[in-house]
Design a protein around this motif. Structure first.
Motif, short mmCIF file in Angstrom:
data_model
loop_
_atom_site.label_atom_id
_atom_site.label_comp_id
_atom_site.label_asym_id
_atom_site.label_seq_id
_atom_site.Cartn_x
_atom_site.Cartn_y
_atom_site.Cartn_z
N UNK A 249 -7.18 -5.85 -2.46
CA UNK A 249 -6.40 -7.06 -2.72
C UNK A 249 -5.61 -6.95 -4.02
N UNK A 250 -4.56 -7.78 -4.08
CA UNK A 250 -3.69 -7.86 -5.26
C UNK A 250 -3.18 -6.49 -5.70
N UNK A 251 -2.79 -5.70 -4.69
CA UNK A 251 -2.26 -4.35 -4.95
C UNK A 251 -1.09 -4.09 -4.00
N UNK A 252 0.08 -3.66 -4.47
CA UNK A 252 0.39 -3.25 -5.85
C UNK A 252 0.74 -4.41 -6.78
N UNK A 253 0.65 -5.65 -6.27
CA UNK A 253 0.91 -6.80 -7.14
C UNK A 253 0.13 -8.00 -6.60
N UNK A 254 0.11 -9.07 -7.34
CA UNK A 254 -0.61 -10.28 -6.93
C UNK A 254 -0.10 -10.77 -5.58
N UNK A 255 -1.02 -11.10 -4.68
CA UNK A 255 -0.65 -11.61 -3.37
C UNK A 255 -0.42 -10.54 -2.32
N UNK A 256 -0.37 -9.28 -2.74
CA UNK A 256 -0.20 -8.17 -1.80
C UNK A 256 -1.57 -7.54 -1.54
N UNK A 257 -1.80 -7.12 -0.31
CA UNK A 257 -3.06 -6.47 0.05
C UNK A 257 -2.78 -5.13 0.72
N UNK A 258 -3.36 -4.08 0.18
CA UNK A 258 -3.25 -2.76 0.81
C UNK A 258 -4.28 -2.64 1.93
N UNK A 259 -3.84 -2.17 3.08
CA UNK A 259 -4.72 -1.87 4.20
C UNK A 259 -4.85 -0.36 4.26
N UNK A 260 -6.01 0.13 3.86
CA UNK A 260 -6.20 1.57 3.67
C UNK A 260 -6.81 2.19 4.92
N UNK A 261 -6.21 3.29 5.36
CA UNK A 261 -6.73 4.05 6.49
C UNK A 261 -7.18 5.42 6.00
N UNK A 262 -8.36 5.85 6.46
CA UNK A 262 -8.89 7.11 5.98
C UNK A 262 -9.05 7.06 4.47
N UNK A 263 -8.57 8.12 3.80
CA UNK A 263 -8.66 8.14 2.33
C UNK A 263 -7.42 7.55 1.67
N UNK A 264 -6.54 6.99 2.48
CA UNK A 264 -5.36 6.31 1.94
C UNK A 264 -4.20 7.21 1.61
N UNK A 265 -4.29 8.49 1.98
CA UNK A 265 -3.20 9.42 1.65
C UNK A 265 -2.22 9.63 2.80
N UNK A 266 -2.57 9.19 4.02
CA UNK A 266 -1.69 9.43 5.17
C UNK A 266 -1.10 8.16 5.75
N UNK A 267 -1.89 7.10 5.80
CA UNK A 267 -1.42 5.83 6.38
C UNK A 267 -1.89 4.69 5.49
N UNK A 268 -0.91 3.85 5.10
CA UNK A 268 -1.21 2.72 4.23
C UNK A 268 -0.33 1.56 4.64
N UNK A 269 -0.94 0.41 4.88
CA UNK A 269 -0.18 -0.80 5.13
C UNK A 269 -0.23 -1.70 3.90
N UNK A 270 0.79 -2.55 3.75
CA UNK A 270 0.78 -3.53 2.67
C UNK A 270 1.21 -4.87 3.26
N UNK A 271 0.30 -5.83 3.20
CA UNK A 271 0.59 -7.18 3.67
C UNK A 271 0.93 -8.06 2.46
#
Length: 292
Positions: A249-271
């Motif tokens: 949560x709050x990454x890369x800024x307040x109100x943004x949420x990273x959705x991490x897949x695996x170790x986060x180096x291949x697929x990353x979502x940001x809501x």
């Protein structure tokens, strides 16, 4: 002494390139859909520079996307090269819906875009292992298509407020407003296996790796609705064989949420909570993802 306008134009283009301005390239190779190539070469180019292909939104242009983002000033700092192409068809939306546009070397926008990259690699001795693609809205849709149809060309991708590769397949127009409304409205829901099969069908016989992708979407987007984020993540996590692991949560800024897949180096979502269409470009985060 009289100097022809063509000579003056040539001198102006040379000076513009030397000073790091966005310049037009008219003859870059295969261009089946008559795209326009604009390139930004910083005054101090790195040895074996990286390339970023930046794809505009519907109704936009390469020039507009160039001026509304910070990629050029970052290129001045780091010495990479930017390509900001323009499409002039279908309300200036990228070809993300046709059979040829969703195929490898079949005469779509994607083939012309790869020709621009190949021209840049050859002319500026750029690093073919450091080619990246990004875009907003229609440009994000096209980013998904580029890494599906030309996975061998790109190392990584980022994009903002788009849809999965193939979501608009068979639609009469490439604009979210004129194309299959079910896709833009977040109603094209497929299984992971269906998305993976669709990507694989765009480049039959390809057995290599696919680019890493980080994709952003706003929860309040009422043009390209938020379920499209989940479908993109379903598609690319399936391609990469990684599963959802955690939210940050709050990454890369307040109100943004990273959705991490695996170790986060291949697929990353940001809501992006409460953000509409489109999520603002996060250039510094893009460069981190690209490793630049």
């Amino acid at each position: 002494m009289h100097i022809s306008t063509s000579v003056l134009g040539g001198i102006a283009a040379i000076c513009a390139t030397a000073n790091g301005a966005l310049t037009r390239v008219n003859d870059f190779g295969t261009n089946p859909t008559n795209l326009q190539m604009n390139i930004y070469v910083p005054s101090k180019v790195a040895a074996k520079p990286a390339i970023i292909l930046g794809l505009h939104y519907c109704g936009g242009s390469g020039e507009a996307y160039s001026s509304s983002t910070k990629y050029n000033s970052l290129a001045d700092q780091k010495g990479f090269i930017n390509i900001f192409p323009s499409t002039k068809k279908d309300n200036n939306c990228w070809e993300v819906n046709t059979v040829k546009g969703l195929s490898h070397d079949a005469g779509g926008d994607n083939q012309g875009l790869v020709a621009m990259i190949n021209y840049t690699i050859k002319k500026y001795n750029a690093d073919p292992t450091k080619v990246f693609v990004t875009g907003s809205s229609s440009g994000c849709m096209m980013t998904n298509v580029m890494i599906a149809t030309y996975p061998e060309v790109f190392a990584a991708a980022t994009c903002y407020s788009g849809v999965a590769a193939g979501c608009l397949a068979g639609s009469p127009g490439a604009s979210p407003s004129s194309a299959n409304p079910d896709c833009a409205n977040g109603k094209v829901i497929k299984t992971q296996a269906q998305w993976v099969d669709q990507v694989k069908a765009m480049y039959p016989g390809y057995s290599g790796s696919y680019p890493r992708i980080m994709t952003y979407h706003g929860t309040a987007d009422n043009v390209v609705f938020i379920p499209n984020l989940g479908e993109q993540l379903k598609e690319w996590s399936g391609i990469h064989g990684v599963s959802f692991t955690k939210n940050v949560t709050n990454t890369p800024q307040s109100g943004y949420t990273e959705l991490v897949y695996g170790d986060g180096t291949k697929v990353l979502g940001v809501s992006a909570a409460g953000v509409g269409h489109t999520v603002p470009v996060h250039e510094s985060e893009d460069l981190k993802w690209f490793g630049l």
